[in-house]
Design a protein around this motif. Structure first.
Motif, PDB file in Angstrom:
ATOM      1  N   THR A 143      41.711  21.180 -33.164  1.00 28.59           N
ATOM      2  CA  THR A 143      41.596  22.140 -34.178  1.00 28.59           C
ATOM      3  C   THR A 143      42.542  23.249 -33.914  1.00 28.59           C
ATOM      4  O   THR A 143      42.814  23.951 -34.882  1.00 28.59           O
ATOM      5  N   GLY A 185      36.885  19.886 -32.278  1.00 24.56           N
ATOM      6  CA  GLY A 185      36.501  21.278 -32.280  1.00 24.56           C
ATOM      7  C   GLY A 185      35.983  21.974 -30.781  1.00 24.56           C
ATOM      8  O   GLY A 185      36.778  21.049 -29.774  1.00 24.56           O
ATOM      9  N   ALA A 248      34.642  18.371 -35.687  1.00 25.82           N
ATOM     10  CA  ALA A 248      34.265  19.808 -35.067  1.00 25.82           C
ATOM     11  C   ALA A 248      32.865  20.261 -35.806  1.00 25.82           C
ATOM     12  O   ALA A 248      32.745  21.612 -35.838  1.00 25.82           O
ATOM     13  N   ALA A 253      37.969  23.823 -39.372  1.00 30.65           N
ATOM     14  CA  ALA A 253      38.344  23.645 -38.065  1.00 30.65           C
ATOM     15  C   ALA A 253      38.305  25.310 -37.203  1.00 30.65           C
ATOM     16  O   ALA A 253      38.827  26.139 -37.743  1.00 30.65           O
TER      17      ALA A 253
END
Length: 253
Positions: A143, A185, A248, A253
């Motif tokens: 991310t 994430g 995530a 993100a």
């Protein structure tokens, strides 16, 4: 995969964290796995866990940013396990700092491991994939590719991997090879724990604060990424290519 030949997978940065979880998951899926990391001895616990569970694995030491070491490592995997047709480019390092404090070495090291490493590994393994008319490459982005304070080098490398992924998907698709990227994430690993400690933040407190902002209200675990890799590396994912999947815990993100 019982009706298919045994696939051989190479997972880089597999001595711990996400890489270790991915290696064990692919072994559970029936693949023979090369557990590759800079320090071959550090791969032994992962190899032992796979073999104790009845799987096949070999520890391979290599610097993914060194072309000679990469070529030797892939040749060894082919000789000991068979032609590798699954590659997970997971090897990575952090050299976080604000731009005005970031050294050229900080920049180069991150680029070399993430981008050059993925390039060299993919180039070496694709020969086996195209010969077999089957291949799966999964690149670990992040991310952070969307931007993250103090990570100009890491963010640039992870964004670069996304462009690399889409280009390889176009080039290798006609040969039965799919190429995708996963953008994790926040994942609980030794690396994220060390990062928190380095900046003087209590890791348990940090996990709780981050979880409160994630829609599923929990941080990610290495197994969350391993499950996604398992799908992308499977026979059934043959029509999924050139994609970036953010794992995530939510849409942001």
């Amino acid at each position: 995969m019982s009706d298919s030949p045994t696939r051989v997978a190479v997972v880089t940065g597999a001595a711990r964290g996400i890489g270790a979880a991915v290696a064990q998951r692919l072994a559970a899926d029936g693949m023979a796995v090369a557990v590759l990391d800079l320090d071959e001895a550090a791969c032994k616990p992962v190899v032992d866990a796979i073999t104790d569970a009845g799987g096949r694995a070999v520890a391979v030491g290599a610097d993914v940013s060194d072309s000679a070491q990469v070529e030797a490592a892939v040749a060894r995997v082919a000789a000991e396990l068979g032609p590798p047709t699954v590659l997970v480019n997971n090897a990575g390092v952090l050299r976080d700092n604000l731009l005005f404090k970031m050294s050229e070495s900080d920049w180069d090291t991150v680029m070399d491991v993430h981008l050059r490493g993925a390039f060299l590994m993919s180039k070496a393994v694709q020969a086996h994939m195209t010969a077999q008319r089957f291949g799966r490459i999964v690149n670990l982005s992040s991310t952070s590719a969307l931007g993250n304070r103090g990570q100009a080098n890491y963010s640039a490398a992870k964004a670069g991997l996304q462009g690399f992924t889409k280009t390889l998907a176009i080039e290798l698709g006609p040969f039965g090879v799919t190429v995708n990227a996963i953008g994790p994430g926040f994942i609980v690993t030794e690396m994220t724990k060390t990062t928190a400690e380095r900046v003087g933040v209590d890791f348990e407190q940090a996990k709780a604060q981050i979880a409160a902002e994630i829609p599923v209200r929990r941080p990610g675990m290495p197994e969350d990424i391993a499950h996604t890799v398992s799908f992308l590396a499977s026979e059934g994912a043959g029509y999924v290519s050139g994609q970036v999947i953010y794992v995530a815990g939510g849409p942001k993100a």
